[in-house]
Enzyme design. Structure first.
Site, PDB file in Angstrom:
ATOM      1  N   CYS A  31      44.550  69.203  35.963  1.00 56.95           N
ATOM      2  CA  CYS A  31      45.780  69.635  35.301  1.00 56.95           C
ATOM      3  C   CYS A  31      46.193  70.938  35.991  1.00 56.95           C
ATOM      4  O   CYS A  31      45.344  71.787  36.273  1.00 56.95           O
ATOM      5  CB  CYS A  31      45.541  69.868  33.814  1.00 56.95           C
ATOM      6  N   CYS A  64      45.140  74.488  34.642  1.00 54.58           N
ATOM      7  CA  CYS A  64      43.756  74.681  34.177  1.00 54.58           C
ATOM      8  C   CYS A  64      42.836  75.083  35.319  1.00 54.58           C
ATOM      9  O   CYS A  64      42.767  74.404  36.345  1.00 54.58           O
ATOM     10  CB  CYS A  64      43.260  73.392  33.535  1.00 54.58           C
ATOM     11  N   CYS A 123      40.841  79.432  26.714  1.00 61.62           N
ATOM     12  CA  CYS A 123      41.119  78.052  27.120  1.00 61.62           C
ATOM     13  C   CYS A 123      41.551  77.980  28.566  1.00 61.62           C
ATOM     14  O   CYS A 123      42.462  78.691  28.973  1.00 61.62           O
ATOM     15  CB  CYS A 123      42.313  77.497  26.363  1.00 61.62           C
ATOM     16  N   CYS A 171      35.832  69.393  36.373  1.00 63.30           N
ATOM     17  CA  CYS A 171      36.628  68.311  35.789  1.00 63.30           C
ATOM     18  C   CYS A 171      37.338  67.596  36.924  1.00 63.30           C
ATOM     19  O   CYS A 171      37.779  68.232  37.878  1.00 63.30           O
ATOM     20  CB  CYS A 171      37.649  68.879  34.799  1.00 63.30           C
ATOM     21  N   GLU A 223      29.708  76.410  31.450  1.00 62.33           N
ATOM     22  CA  GLU A 223      29.881  77.496  30.482  1.00 62.33           C
ATOM     23  C   GLU A 223      30.036  76.993  29.057  1.00 62.33           C
ATOM     24  O   GLU A 223      30.501  75.882  28.832  1.00 62.33           O
ATOM     25  CB  GLU A 223      31.126  78.314  30.855  1.00 62.33           C
ATOM     26  N   CYS A 274      32.550  76.252  21.550  1.00 58.86           N
ATOM     27  CA  CYS A 274      33.343  75.449  22.480  1.00 58.86           C
ATOM     28  C   CYS A 274      32.375  74.910  23.544  1.00 58.86           C
ATOM     29  O   CYS A 274      31.804  75.666  24.319  1.00 58.86           O
ATOM     30  CB  CYS A 274      34.418  76.364  23.081  1.00 58.86           C
TER      31      CYS A 274
HETATM   32  N1  SAH Z   1      39.626  68.242  29.066  1.00 58.43           N
HETATM   33  C1  SAH Z   1      39.970  68.311  27.714  1.00 58.43           C
HETATM   34  C2  SAH Z   1      39.269  69.420  26.957  1.00 58.43           C
HETATM   35  C3  SAH Z   1      39.075  70.753  27.641  1.00 58.43           C
HETATM   36  S1  SAH Z   1      40.425  71.812  27.842  1.00 58.43           S
HETATM   37  C4  SAH Z   1      41.468  68.447  27.565  1.00 58.43           C
HETATM   38  O1  SAH Z   1      42.151  68.673  28.536  1.00 58.43           O
HETATM   39  O2  SAH Z   1      41.947  68.258  26.453  1.00 58.43           O
HETATM   40  C5  SAH Z   1      40.814  72.493  26.228  1.00 58.43           C
HETATM   41  C6  SAH Z   1      42.306  72.819  26.069  1.00 58.43           C
HETATM   42  O3  SAH Z   1      42.690  73.964  26.848  1.00 58.43           O
HETATM   43  C7  SAH Z   1      43.209  71.693  26.528  1.00 58.43           C
HETATM   44  O4  SAH Z   1      44.261  71.481  25.612  1.00 58.43           O
HETATM   45  C8  SAH Z   1      43.744  72.232  27.823  1.00 58.43           C
HETATM   46  O5  SAH Z   1      44.923  71.595  28.207  1.00 58.43           O
HETATM   47  C9  SAH Z   1      43.913  73.686  27.508  1.00 58.43           C
HETATM   48  N2  SAH Z   1      44.072  74.550  28.696  1.00 58.43           N
HETATM   49  C10 SAH Z   1      43.604  74.332  29.942  1.00 58.43           C
HETATM   50  N3  SAH Z   1      43.949  75.360  30.769  1.00 58.43           N
HETATM   51  C11 SAH Z   1      44.640  76.246  30.024  1.00 58.43           C
HETATM   52  C12 SAH Z   1      45.228  77.523  30.301  1.00 58.43           C
HETATM   53  N4  SAH Z   1      45.142  78.074  31.501  1.00 58.43           N
HETATM   54  N5  SAH Z   1      45.852  78.162  29.288  1.00 58.43           N
HETATM   55  C13 SAH Z   1      45.883  77.622  28.056  1.00 58.43           C
HETATM   56  N6  SAH Z   1      45.330  76.422  27.725  1.00 58.43           N
HETATM   57  C14 SAH Z   1      44.714  75.734  28.696  1.00 58.43           C
HETATM   58 FE1  SF4 Z   2      40.221  68.788  32.892  1.00 58.44          FE
HETATM   59 FE2  SF4 Z   2      41.311  71.172  32.478  1.00 58.44          FE
HETATM   60 FE3  SF4 Z   2      42.839  68.972  32.464  1.00 58.44          FE
HETATM   61 FE4  SF4 Z   2      41.105  69.391  30.428  1.00 58.44          FE
HETATM   62  S1  SF4 Z   2      42.885  70.665  30.975  1.00 58.44           S
HETATM   63  S2  SF4 Z   2      41.451  67.469  31.579  1.00 58.44           S
HETATM   64  S3  SF4 Z   2      39.418  70.408  31.565  1.00 58.44           S
HETATM   65  S4  SF4 Z   2      41.718  69.794  34.231  1.00 58.44           S
END
Ligand code: SAH
Ligand code: SF4
Length: 417
Positions: free
Chosen positions: A146, A149, A388, A142, A122, A135
């Site tokens: 996390c 996420c 995000c 991934c 996406e 974005c």
């Molecule tokens: N993988 C990279 C970039 C993609 S995520 C990273 O983790 O930095 C972009 C941002 O969105 C990151 O700061 C991530 O931690 C945040 N993010 C992921 N899931 C989220 C959620 N459910 N609510 C708010 N922010 C989130």
């Molecule tokens: Fe991967 Fe989501 Fe963690 Fe970014 S926030 S490193 S996209 S699992």
């Protein structure tokens, strides 16, 4: 269907299994999108042009591809008519396929895209008063999981190629009608294209914050961003590009030196216990190591500060003490920092809730009172799951539902037996 194999990323950077092989096109033509000018020249040379011709044609084709956005060799009017079919037989100008385009009530747009070998990912466009941010995704899914996420719950992961990464920016320019005039034949220009910049472009900024961890796909992200920054290519300034990492420490210095874009770091917690839980990569590269790497990030200065992203999770990482500790850490490492507080965007089955607005406000005030800017990011495109951490393709969601149904069906005979 797809012929991907699981491989480790070689070298010093972490051994994360990623499906990397790309299925070649069936017609054998080579997709030029994603290739630097020198590689295009080499390919023309290998295909039979003499050295001088290859160099000249590469320069012309590069200009048409990246500066003018054409998708057909026939549109390259300064290339001899007889030469154009020769090119079209051997080469191809790709774009990711658009599976679905959605428009949020707040103006945010999301595209579900598909690679030529059938993987879905996406991209999101976020218009604001003074800028338009794309974005961009770096991987399908991934590997990092996390806990907050949604992308991290996708099972299938493949690195996107440089062409698939830069292809997102090119597709956005197609959709927004933003190639310089003269190449727009056949494309519909949207009527609501407001003018944001002096050169009339809506797409002004790029953030590598879509699906995936960009520093686990370093070479491809670098290749794509070089094309985005190339003055003869897409010509976007490195100051308008931000790469977000969850903290892949060994790749951070290279990122500053070899790519040179702004850095955002997904910090999200200030104690080992909490960060280990929500960003499991912390077990490998801890907070101190990460902040030391930030302090050494090439190009960071008070004029070009590092953004620290901090997702607000209720009763997890959002107390006054956490805010004070965040300030202490940023000052201890003398970081030119700004903090971006992100209200947690929920998704079905997520193990957390968002902090209350009062809590987010107080947290922001504490950081701000110590001289560090800490704005709260307004969630955008929530109604189309474009915010995000919500990116996860419909196909994945469907296949999960499908899998659940299949699992239930598989259980049935056993239950009646
Ligand atoms: N993988 C990279 C970039 C993609 S995520 C990273 O983790 O930095 C972009 C941002 O969105 C990151 O700061 C991530 O931690 C945040 N993010 C992921 N899931 C989220 C959620 N459910 N609510 C708010 N922010 C989130
Ligand atoms: Fe991967 Fe989501 Fe963690 Fe970014 S926030 S490193 S996209 S699992």
């Amino acid at each position: 269907m797809t012929q991907t194999t699981l491989m480790s990323i070689p070298g010093q950077i972490d051994p994360v299994p990623v499906a990397r092989d790309i299925t070649p096109r069936e017609d054998g033509r080579v997709d030029l999108i994603g290739l630097p000018k020198d590689r295009i020249r080499e390919l023309f040379d290998e295909a039979g042009l003499d050295a001088k011709q290859a160099k000249l044609r590469a320069k012309q084709v590069f200009h048409w591809l990246y500066h003018r956005g054409v998708t057909d060799f026939e549109a390259m009017t300064d290339i001899a008519k007889t030469m154009r079919p020769w090119l079209a037989e051997r080469f191809f100008i790709g774009r990711p396929d658009v599976v679905e385009a959605q428009h949020s009530t707040d103006g945010t747009r999301k595209w579900l895209l598909r690679t030529s070998d059938g993987h879905e990912f996406e991209m999101v466009f976020i218009p604001d008063a003074d800028r338009g941010t794309l974005c961009v995704s770096s991987q399908v899914g991934c590997t990092l999981n996390c806990r907050f996420c949604h992308t991290g719950t996708m099972r299938l992961v493949r690195n996107l190629t440089p062409g698939e990464i830069v292809g997102q920016v090119m597709l956005a320019r197609d959709a927004l009608g933003e190639w310089p005039k003269g190449s727009m034949a056949g494309l519909e220009v949207e009527e609501d294209s407001a003018q944001y910049t002096s050169d009339g472009r809506l797409l002004t900024n790029i953030v590598m914050m879509g699906m995936g961890e960009p520093l686990y796909n370093f070479d491809n992200v670098k290749g794509a961003l070089k094309l985005v920054m190339d003055g003869e290519g897409l010509a976007l300034s490195k100051r308008r590009i931000t790469l977000s990492t969850s903290g892949v420490v060994p790749a951070m210095e290279r990122c500053g030196e070899e790519i040179g874009v702004n850095l955002a770091v997904s910090l999200h917690a200030v104690t080992k216990e909490i960060r280990d839980e929500i960003v499991p990569l912390n077990k490998k590269y801890g907070i101190d190591e990460l902040l030391e790497a930030c302090a050494a990030y090439p190009g960071a200065s008070n004029a070009r500060r590092i953004t620290f992203e901090y997702v607000m999770l209720k009763d997890k990482n959002d107390t006054d003490e956490h805010a004070h500790e965040l300030v202490r850490l940023l000052k201890h490492y003398k970081l030119p920092a700004k903090v971006n507080l992100i209200p947690f965007n929920p998704w079905p089955g997520a193990p957390y809730e968002c902090s209350t607005p009062e809590r987010v406000k107080r947290f922001s005030e504490i950081v701000f009172e110590h001289g560090i800017s800490a704005p709260v990011r307004t969630p955008r495109g929530r109604d189309i799951d474009a915010a995000c951490g919500q990116l996860k393709t419909a196909a994945e969601k469907k296949s999960r539902a499908q899998r659940d149904r299949e699992a239930a069906e598989a259980l049935e005979p056993a239950a009646t037996a």
